[in-house]
Design an enzyme around this catalytic site. Sequence first.
Site, PDB file in Angstrom:
ATOM      1  N   GLU A 409      34.560   7.569 -25.402  1.00  0.00           N
ATOM      2  CA  GLU A 409      33.803   6.346 -25.143  1.00  0.00           C
ATOM      3  C   GLU A 409      32.312   6.499 -25.402  1.00  0.00           C
ATOM      4  O   GLU A 409      31.488   6.356 -24.508  1.00  0.00           O
ATOM      5  CB  GLU A 409      34.075   5.868 -23.718  1.00  0.00           C
ATOM      6  CG  GLU A 409      35.532   5.482 -23.600  1.00  0.00           C
ATOM      7  CD  GLU A 409      35.932   4.884 -22.274  1.00  0.00           C
ATOM      8  OE1 GLU A 409      35.474   5.379 -21.250  1.00  0.00           O
ATOM      9  OE2 GLU A 409      36.715   3.927 -22.286  1.00  0.00           O
ATOM     10  N   GLU A 478      44.979   7.660 -23.674  1.00  0.00           N
ATOM     11  CA  GLU A 478      45.101   7.304 -22.258  1.00  0.00           C
ATOM     12  C   GLU A 478      46.116   6.180 -22.146  1.00  0.00           C
ATOM     13  O   GLU A 478      46.077   5.219 -22.918  1.00  0.00           O
ATOM     14  CB  GLU A 478      43.757   6.845 -21.671  1.00  0.00           C
ATOM     15  CG  GLU A 478      42.723   7.956 -21.634  1.00  0.00           C
ATOM     16  CD  GLU A 478      41.345   7.514 -21.142  1.00  0.00           C
ATOM     17  OE1 GLU A 478      41.256   6.549 -20.371  1.00  0.00           O
ATOM     18  OE2 GLU A 478      40.363   8.155 -21.561  1.00  0.00           O
TER      19      GLU A 478
HETATM   20  C1  GAL Z   1      38.920   5.022 -19.685  1.00  0.00           C
HETATM   21  C2  GAL Z   1      38.042   6.245 -19.668  1.00  0.00           C
HETATM   22  C3  GAL Z   1      38.379   7.166 -18.540  1.00  0.00           C
HETATM   23  C4  GAL Z   1      38.525   6.404 -17.269  1.00  0.00           C
HETATM   24  C5  GAL Z   1      39.579   5.364 -17.432  1.00  0.00           C
HETATM   25  C6  GAL Z   1      39.750   4.503 -16.214  1.00  0.00           C
HETATM   26  O1  GAL Z   1      38.286   3.989 -20.331  1.00  0.00           O
HETATM   27  O2  GAL Z   1      38.126   6.942 -20.868  1.00  0.00           O
HETATM   28  O3  GAL Z   1      37.365   8.135 -18.435  1.00  0.00           O
HETATM   29  O4  GAL Z   1      37.325   5.777 -16.955  1.00  0.00           O
HETATM   30  O5  GAL Z   1      39.214   4.485 -18.451  1.00  0.00           O
HETATM   31  O6  GAL Z   1      40.081   5.212 -15.090  1.00  0.00           O
END
Ligand code: GAL
Length: 964
Positions: A409, A478
């Site tokens: 990010e 993620e």
């Molecule tokens: C993503 C980010 C993580 C964390 C997650 C939400 O956007 O890469 O570091 O913030 O969202 O828990």
Amino acid sequence: MPSSYVEDPAPGHGSSAPRSAFRSDAPAIGLGGSWRFLLSPAVDAAPEGIERDDFDDGGWADLQVPGHWQLAGHGAPAYTNVRYPFPVDPPHVPSDNPTGDHRLVFDLPDDWPDGPAVLRFDGIDSCGRVWLNGAELGVTKGSRLPTEFDVGALLRRRGNVLAVRVHQWSAGSYLEDQDMWWLSGIFRDVTLLARPAGGVRDFTVDAGYDHLTGRGTLRVDADSGVRVSVPELGIVGLPAGQLAEVADVEPWSAEAPRLYEGEIHTEAERVPVRIGFRTVAVEDGQLKVNGRRIVFRGVNRHEFHPESGRVVPREFAVADIELMKRHNVNAVRTSHYPPDSAFLDLCDTYGLWVIDENDVETHGFSELDWQGNPSDDPRWADAYVDRMRRMVERDKNHPSVVMWSLGNEAGTGRNLAAAAEWTHRRDPTRPVHYEGDTDCSYTDVHSRMYASHDEVDRIGQGVEGPERVRERPFILCEFGHAMGNGPGGLLEYRDLFERHTRCQGGFVWEWLDHGMAQHDAEGRAYFAYGGDFGEPLHDGNFVIDGLVRPDRTPSPALAEFAKVFEPVRITGVDGALRVTNHYDILSTEHLDFSWVLEEEGIEVAHGALTVPPVAAGAATDLPLPGLPATAKESWLTVRAALGADTPWARAGHVVAWGQTRTAPAPAPAAPATGAAPHLTATELRLGPGVFDPLTGRLTALGGLPVEGPRLDLWRAPTDNDRGSDDPEEARWRAAGLHRLQHRVVAVEPLGDALVVRTRAAPPGLGFGMRADYRWSADGQRLRLDLDVHPDGAWPCTLPRLGLRMALPAALGAAEWFGRGPGEAYADSRQAARVGRFTGTVDALQTPYVFPQENGNRIDLRWLRLTSDDGAGLRVDGEAPFAFTARRWTSEQLDAATRTTDLVPGDTIVLNLDLAQNGLGSASCGPGVLPQYRLQPESASLTLTFTPQPPSPAGTPAAEETPSR
Ligand code: GAL
């Protein structure tokens, strides 16, 4: 006056060229321990002359190094997700910049050799200025990256004075906006390493594997004079730069992490190495290791300990990896910075695919529409490449690292592209990842976070995104946001990873809850989250979103992960068993299969099952084992367990299981009828039940005082219900589902039955739910037929649909035949098997750090709640039902913000449900899939309540305690 180096966007200076992390036979001393420490509120407020021998640090505090000063009583931790906790004014940082001065006086061991030496810092957050014996060595930046200084000429035998001035904020902080606690200090090891003349400065191991020939190739690049020996392979003294070929080498993989012990050596120094032969390639749009498509069944792992922050004791790192391996996790993304390098040693040993991610995140610029983002600002160019270089050089010799990640990010821009280009040049053996490069203009894999199932499906079909992106392997860096209770929907992601070869898995967000261990005024332990340390800007419990609690207790979601991503699937198909091998590489040879037959959850027979080895990707069908006849509902459970000990689990550890029903439930007992309602002056009696004649509510059952069942639609919202945008919870509250009012329409005998007609509805609104309770009984049993019908135009889904009642607090022991042992919800229920389970009401609770709906057990055929003497209540369902039992109400659970807010009341609140809404993953990502949404529709539930007399033997026998 700003200190120029603190606000300089350039990397630190004065350090020697980065190199791989290794320990040799050259002398080294760890400088961790008690240091002297002084915290000043600003750079300029820090004392002068701390580097001098005669500086008097007598008034300073003691501080344990490695450590974070905020966790040692100096200042406080602060948590923000996206936002910088200071004005976005790059490269400037606040003048109030907490500055921690650290001093250590140390002697050299008597046998310390004269000559070159380096002082190595494995991590200083965020910027450190370092002096040894009065001489300035330089400045460090890049908090989670190592820095080495040449110090040989400065060392003394006795009384070396090491001084390190650490600033909480620096220009580097703009690149370190990860979603985690802001914690400062010298938080990783400090080591003094003798560097013998003619020793090994650095080396790069390139150990490839040709899957077509089985041949391994080994080349070590290093200064001339360096040699490599791997006795087991007959390689002795191979000079640096020369290629050795080895026939029939055993390759390294996460599933079979074969390492060959070797040595890199010169006349002056010997470095033990462990070599894993493997080749990573992007081929035909797929990511392959050793010629095989692999699937990441991964997690994102931060480095965190509930007491020491990012100082992670080795036993916690080991515990993480053992827990991962035991729960079928095969990959780790080191979100969002390189971990302590010891963690990668463990990944090599235990076998995990690793995406090693750089210490770069500038997420806070998204709040400014990415204006001024360092990723595209030439002033930061060197910092980006410097950070990448330090990670790649440090970690390049780990076979577990199969991909480099530029960071997280950080928007996009030329500095990221340059870091990618540098990496491609330096290490052509590994692909480069970065989620923010959405069109893959400088990266090798297409990566997304939190894409919905539909979108992943379209990506899999190749109908989403530009050509360049469609040609790449796809991963979810993620997905499955594990905040609080959830995620739901993992199974459907797995199906997509299996359906589309280009969809190569993903990494659940995230491995652990970053809760800080605290005690309240009464000495009760709890885990703190954002805001608990008085931070003016914070993101609350968004930092509590892991598969394990801060103390590494697995959450139910980890059990779900283990089941969904089990490497072997065992299913019942047409009276036979099918075993499907979902390993990427291994056959099933290392597994022992066994079966157990349970009749109404009680074992009646068991045995071993012979399964011919099934190759990766293949399946085999087997006949069912010979089973004895059973009368009641019976299930065959087949388990696949490790046949031999591994470093992460003992022989017998179950890696996969499946169930198939071998006998259905017999026809339900005849309905309870025969007794007729009987009205006295004060009460209405029916069989074993006593009712309030005005409200129609059951008040006693066989002498047990109860608050009888009444329609309930509310659950304490989960983090996923609370969602990030368009939250379900807001709709539920707007619909008043948390404050239903119950109107009694009629209480009327109808033949042998008692019929209670009601309407439950929220205040101020026109829609509602009609609920008709039809009670019938015989002498011992009371039967309830509940019919519900929505009335009017409903605006939303329902949190739950069922009945709530209250029972005496003494009924604290539960036993049931249904799914268990753990909690389960419509879209997170794979880990729950059919069986008979027991557990106390207290143990049925999942103590989510931020309290919310939990503990639901599903598919019950019957439930018994009893007190110590065995007396209590049994509930049988005509169709499977779900229950929660707790010592507080949903409203109390809803109001609680930490576990210590939950105080047992004087009843047990029992919910008997037809269903609950699914969980989804909307705290960050997609909500509940349509098929798991609970719509307001007509429904009925039939339950039979039977009072239980005290058992002759006293306490009931316990077959199993739910494990969480
Ligand atoms: C993503 C980010 C993580 C964390 C997650 C939400 O956007 O890469 O570091 O913030 O969202 O828990």
